[in-house]
Design an enzyme around this catalytic site. Structure first.
Site, PDB file in Angstrom:
ATOM      1  N   ALA A 161     -29.071 102.631 -35.217  1.00 64.62           N
ATOM      2  CA  ALA A 161     -30.238 101.811 -34.855  1.00 64.62           C
ATOM      3  C   ALA A 161     -31.546 102.568 -34.686  1.00 64.62           C
ATOM      4  CB  ALA A 161     -29.928 101.077 -33.536  1.00 64.62           C
TER       5      ALA A 161
ATOM      6  N   GLY B 237     -35.159 103.996 -40.049  1.00 58.92           N
ATOM      7  CA  GLY B 237     -34.975 103.250 -41.296  1.00 58.92           C
ATOM      8  C   GLY B 237     -34.618 101.786 -41.138  1.00 58.92           C
TER       9      GLY B 237
ATOM     10  N   LEU C  11     -25.186 102.917 -40.727  1.00 61.90           N
ATOM     11  CA  LEU C  11     -25.016 104.357 -40.506  1.00 61.90           C
ATOM     12  C   LEU C  11     -25.352 105.148 -41.762  1.00 61.90           C
ATOM     13  CD1 LEU C  11     -21.755 105.130 -38.500  1.00 61.90           C
ATOM     14  CD2 LEU C  11     -24.091 104.965 -37.669  1.00 61.90           C
TER      15      LEU C  11
ATOM     16  N   TYR D  79     -26.355 108.158 -58.419  1.00 61.23           N
ATOM     17  CA  TYR D  79     -26.118 107.226 -57.325  1.00 61.23           C
ATOM     18  C   TYR D  79     -24.920 106.317 -57.593  1.00 61.23           C
ATOM     19  CZ  TYR D  79     -27.234 105.071 -52.938  1.00 61.23           C
ATOM     20  OH  TYR D  79     -27.162 104.660 -51.636  1.00 61.23           O
TER      21      TYR D  79
ATOM     22  N   LYS E 102     -20.044 103.174 -51.814  1.00 61.12           N
ATOM     23  CA  LYS E 102     -20.633 101.846 -51.656  1.00 61.12           C
ATOM     24  C   LYS E 102     -19.714 100.755 -52.215  1.00 61.12           C
ATOM     25  CE  LYS E 102     -24.403 103.208 -49.590  1.00 61.12           C
ATOM     26  NZ  LYS E 102     -24.532 102.989 -48.140  1.00 61.12           N
TER      27      LYS E 102
ATOM     28  N   THR F 175     -36.758 107.316 -46.707  1.00 59.61           N
ATOM     29  CA  THR F 175     -36.058 107.582 -45.449  1.00 59.61           C
ATOM     30  C   THR F 175     -35.573 109.025 -45.505  1.00 59.61           C
ATOM     31  OG1 THR F 175     -33.896 106.930 -46.307  1.00 59.61           O
ATOM     32  CG2 THR F 175     -35.193 105.194 -45.247  1.00 59.61           C
TER      33      THR F 175
END
Length: 397
Positions: free
Chosen positions: A49, A52, A139, A235, A244, A275
């Protein structure tokens, strides 16, 4: 002390408490200007939290929906001679603003991968909120200490199958370079799935369910990025993509679990933003610099706050989720527009060190990067003496 930015690689080793607070206040002001989210959540847990998208989620629900929030993060406090991490100052600023607004806010500083952290959060929920109606999983960590064995697993940001060579920016020297990344071996692929996949999200949701602290109709969302063919080798087709994909698998399992009580869980695919996490990925600074310029020109640029607020208001608590075939919420819709992507493809081969600032928004990228650490905000006096030791109400694990 007077604090100036010191950048090393993709990290700024100093942070500015007043600048970080100004950043948080800007995001709160944006949220308040947009107005309240109809039927928004009232009791929210954000795992990850402090910076970003996670921080933006905490702000969007608290100041856009009047929610009580519990934020979990792993940050370092400052001292009289050393600055804290940006996430510490962000969370302190959020805590201060929430209390000023009469909103409940509790923060837990510890390893979110640990069973101890889950137990502490559940204890807080039971004592203060009873149940929660939204769990945001955001996270971003390169390592994970396994809760049962204590083994530390490290992720690897690598392509799969073949060496990847591409144009990139050396952000220290502001030069265009050729970057080469060797492919991951099987162990590195599995480790990245372990650290960045969906297993920990599942453990959190199971712990919350078993403790009886998930309200009927509770929702959960975890954040992901897919990107485009320009970044796929490093990625989506690389180790990160495998992790992912595992997040998608977890979403399906959690969704099945929550359905009995009218709840739901989805992966939300977000746009690329500056970020600390994205600046560590080869190619991303260059791609983001290009995409930013094009999207700003077309009036469709969004930062973390704009993106998350739009997701909460128009999708998660809006008319329709507008899911893709994998049941994901797609917030990268504007970035993936063909006109944006084709312009990026056309630009990519022609970028040199000399024309970098002219053809892309690299200047904007660098400004955003420094802003993550509290620098470069017009409303802050950087010559003023500030105390880096900022205290706030936080449960330390």
């Amino acid at each position: 002390m007077i604090i100036k930015p010191k950048v090393r690689g993709f990290i700024c080793t100093t942070t500015h408490p007043v600048g970080c607070e100004a950043n948080v206040r800007r995001q709160i002001a944006y949220t308040q200007e947009q107005g309240m989210i109809a039927n928004g959540p009232k009791r929210v847990l954000v795992i990850g939290a402090s910076t970003g998208y996670g921080l933006a989620s905490r702000i969007a629900t608290a100041f856009g929906s009047g929610a009580a929030t519990i934020g979990v993060f792993f940050e370092k406090a400052g001292s009289e001679t050393k600055t804290a991490t940006a996430g510490w100052y962000n969370s302190a600023a959020f805590d201060k603003a929430a209390k000023e607004a009469g909103l409940y806010a509790k923060s837990v500083n510890g390893d979110a991968f640990s069973n101890e952290c889950r137990a502490k959060v559940i204890e807080l929920i039971k004592a203060d909120l009873g149940q929660i109606d939204l769990v945001v999983y955001s996270l971003a960590s390169p390592v994970r200490k396994m809760p049962e064995t204590g083994e530390v697993v490290r992720s690897a940001l690598k392509p799969i199958g073949e060496t990847y060579t591409t144009t990139a920016i050396d952000t220290n020297k502001d030069q265009i370079i050729t970057a080469t990344v060797e492919p991951a071996n099987e162990e590195e692929i599995q480790n990245t799935i372990t650290v960045m996949g969906g297993q920990d999200w599942e453990l959190w949701m199971a712990a919350l369910r078993d403790a009886g602290v998930l309200a009927d109709g509770a929702k959960s969302v975890a954040y992901s990025y897919i990107g485009t063919d320009l970044t796929w080798p490093i990625y989506w087709h690389g180790t990160l993509g495998r992790a992912k994909e595992d997040l998608d698998r977890a979403a399906t399992a959690i969704r099945g679990d929550l359905a009995a009580k009218g709840g739901t869980a989805h992966v939300a695919v977000l746009k690329s933003v500056v970020t600390q996490a994205s600046s560590a990925i080869p190619v991303m600074p260059l791609y983001i610099s290009m995409a930013f310029k094009i999207m700003k020109e077309k009036g469709i640029h969004e930062g973390c706050m704009e993106q998350v607020y739009r997701m909460m208001r128009t999708r998660l608590y809006g008319e329709e989720l507008a899911l893709d075939e994998q049941a994901r919420i797609r917030m990268d819709d504007w970035e993936l527009r063909e006109d944006v992507q084709q312009t990026c493809r056309d630009l990519w081969p022609s970028i040199t060190t000399e024309n970098l600032s002219e053809l892309t928004d690299y200047t904007g990228y660098k400004q955003e990067f420094l802003r993550l650490f509290g620098f470069g905000l017009a409303e802050v006096d950087y010559e003023a003496d500030v105390n880096p030791d900022v205290k706030f109400d936080v449960v330390e694990l």
